[in-house]
Design a protein around this motif. Structure first.
Motif, short mmCIF file in Angstrom:
data_model
loop_
_atom_site.label_atom_id
_atom_site.label_comp_id
_atom_site.label_asym_id
_atom_site.label_seq_id
_atom_site.Cartn_x
_atom_site.Cartn_y
_atom_site.Cartn_z
N ASN A 122 0.87 -1.17 0.00
CA ASN A 122 0.00 0.00 0.00
C ASN A 122 0.91 1.22 0.00
O ASN A 122 1.33 1.70 1.04
CB ASN A 122 -0.89 -0.02 1.24
N MET A 123 1.24 1.70 -1.20
CA MET A 123 2.18 2.80 -1.33
C MET A 123 1.61 4.04 -0.65
O MET A 123 0.53 4.50 -0.99
CB MET A 123 2.46 3.09 -2.80
N GLY A 124 2.35 4.55 0.31
CA GLY A 124 1.82 5.59 1.17
C GLY A 124 2.07 7.00 0.67
O GLY A 124 2.76 7.24 -0.32
N ILE A 125 1.49 7.93 1.41
CA ILE A 125 1.75 9.36 1.25
C ILE A 125 2.15 9.84 2.64
O ILE A 125 1.30 10.24 3.43
CB ILE A 125 0.50 10.11 0.73
N PRO A 126 3.44 9.76 2.99
CA PRO A 126 3.85 10.01 4.37
C PRO A 126 3.55 11.42 4.88
O PRO A 126 3.35 11.61 6.08
CB PRO A 126 5.37 9.76 4.33
N ASP A 127 3.50 12.40 3.99
CA ASP A 127 3.25 13.78 4.40
C ASP A 127 1.75 14.02 4.53
O ASP A 127 0.99 13.83 3.57
CB ASP A 127 3.86 14.74 3.37
N LEU A 128 1.30 14.47 5.71
CA LEU A 128 -0.13 14.63 5.98
C LEU A 128 -0.77 15.68 5.07
O LEU A 128 -1.87 15.46 4.54
CB LEU A 128 -0.36 14.98 7.44
N PHE A 129 -0.11 16.80 4.87
CA PHE A 129 -0.71 17.84 4.04
C PHE A 129 -0.85 17.36 2.59
O PHE A 129 -1.89 17.57 1.95
CB PHE A 129 0.11 19.13 4.09
N GLU A 130 0.16 16.67 2.10
CA GLU A 130 0.08 16.13 0.74
C GLU A 130 -1.07 15.13 0.63
O GLU A 130 -1.83 15.14 -0.36
CB GLU A 130 1.40 15.45 0.37
#
Length: 302
Positions: A122-130
Motif C-alpha cells: 500500500n504505497m503511502g503518502i507520508p506527508d499529511l498535508f500532501e
C-alpha cells in the motif's frame, strides 16, 4: 542497513517485489513528485534544512539500493536516517503481509488481485498535508484530471531541485499555502470550494492544530475519522483515504469509493454495482485488513 558514504541498502520483507511496486508507481505519466528512469525512482525530499534528491533502485526484488546523487558534501546521519524512514514508510516495509495473504487465499474477492500483484505494498503518502490535499483535489473528478491539478499546485507553489537538467519537485508546505487567497489559487483552475478547503487545512496545520501525531494518538480508526470529518471539505471518503494512505490505520475503509465498487463488480462479474450492505457483508472477513483489501482491489483498475 549498511551505509557507505551516500549509498546504502534497505532490506525489504520476503513478501515484497520491487518491480510490482514500480509498476504501480508508473501508472500515471503525469506524476510530478517523482520520476522513474531506467528502473530507478528519483524523488526530492526535505528534512530539517536539507533538500535532497534521492535515488531508489533494487539489486534484487527485496533489497533496495538508496543513493543521494549529485551530493559530495557531508550529510548529517539524522538526515540520512530520515531518508531511510521515509522510504520504509512510503513502501510500507514494516507491515507483515503474511496474515493478509493467508486470508486472501480463500477470499472470493481478494484471490485474483493477490495472485496478480503479489509483493505490492500500500504505497503511502507520508506527508499529511500532501495526503489531505490529494484527497481534496481528487474529489468528484477522474484520476487523470486529479493528477493535472496536483501538477499545477506543485509547480506553482512547491520548491524544486535541479539535477542533470531535470526538475524534481517538493510538495508545497502548509505554510506556503496558508497565507494564500482563493484568487492566488486561480492558477489551479479548480472550484472555489476546493481552493477554500486547501487553504483551511493548510492554516490548521500551520498553526499546529492538525498534525499526524494528534491523529495517531486517537489510536482508533473511527475516532481519527471523526477528527478529520470535522474539518470543512473532508468527508468520510477523504478521511478514510488519508487514514489509509498516510496514517496507516489498517481498518481504514473508504466503503463508498466508486473504484472499489467497480472493482468488486469486475471480480464477481456482476451486472450492477454491489450495494453497501453487500460490501459490508463481504468485508467482515477483512477485519483489520480493510485498507489492504481496498488497495489491492483498486489495483485491478488503476
Amino acid at each position: 542497513m549498511n551505509k557507505t558514504c551516500h549509498e546504502w541498502t534497505i532490506q525489504a520483507p520476503n513478501e515484497f517485489r520491487f518491480t510490482e511496486n514500480l509498476k504501480y508507481l508508473s501508472r500515471s505519466s503525469n506524476e510530478c513528485l517523482f520520476n522513474i528512469i531506467d528502473q530507478k525512482i528519483y524523488r526530492a525530499l526535505a528534512f530539517e534544512n536539507e533538500k535532497l534528491l534521492v535515488e531508489i533502485s533494487a539489486t534484487n526484488e527485496t533489497e533496495l539500493h538508496v543513493r543521494i546523487p549529485g551530493r559530495s558534501a557531508p550529510i548529517d546521519k539524522p538526515v540520512l536516517d530520515a531518508v531511510s524512514t521515509y522510504i520504509r514508510t512510503w513502501f510500507d516495509l514494516d507491515t507483515n503481509l503474511l496474515p493478509f495473504y493467508e486470508l486472501a487465499k480463500n477470499d472470493p474477492l481478494l484471490q485474483k488481485p493477490v495472485h496478480l500483484f503479489f509483493g505490492l505494498r500500500n504505497m503511502g503518502i507520508p506527508d499529511l498535508f500532501e495526503a489531505i490535499a490529494w484527497g481534496i483535489l481528487g474529489q468528484q473528478i477522474n484520476l487523470t484530471y486529479a493528477y493535472t491539478l496536483k501538477r499545477r499546485l506543485v509547480e506553482a507553489f512547491g520548491e524544486r531541485i535541479e539535477y542533470e537538467g531535470k526538475d524534481y519537485w517538493l510538495f508545497p508546505t502548509p505554510e506556503s499555502i496558508a497565507g494564500l487567497t482563493v484568487e492566488d489559487l486561480s492558477v489551479m483552475r479548480m472550484t472555489v470550494k476546493k481552493c477554500e478547503y486547501l487553504i483551511d487545512v493548510a492554516q490548521l496545520m500551520a498553526k499546529g492544530e492538525l498534525t499526524k501525531e494528534k491523529l495517531l494518538l486517537a489510536n482508533d480508526v473511527k475516532a481519527a475519522e471523526k477528527m478529520l470529518t470535522k474539518i470543512r471539505g473532508i468527508g468520510p471518503w477523504t478521511a478514510n483515504y488519508v487514514l489509509m494512505r498516510c496514517l496507516r490505520f489498517p481498518a481504514a475503509f473508504p466503503i463508498d469509493d466508486v473504484g472499489l465498487h467497480n472493482s468488486i463488480k469486475l471480480v464477481l462479474q456482476m451486472e450492477v454495482k454491489p450495494t453497501k450492505t453487500e460490501i459490508q457483508t463481504w468485508s467482515q472477513a477483512w477485519s483489520e485488513w480493510e485498507s489492504y483489501a481496498t488497495f489491492y482491489l483498486w489495483r485491478l483498475l488503476y
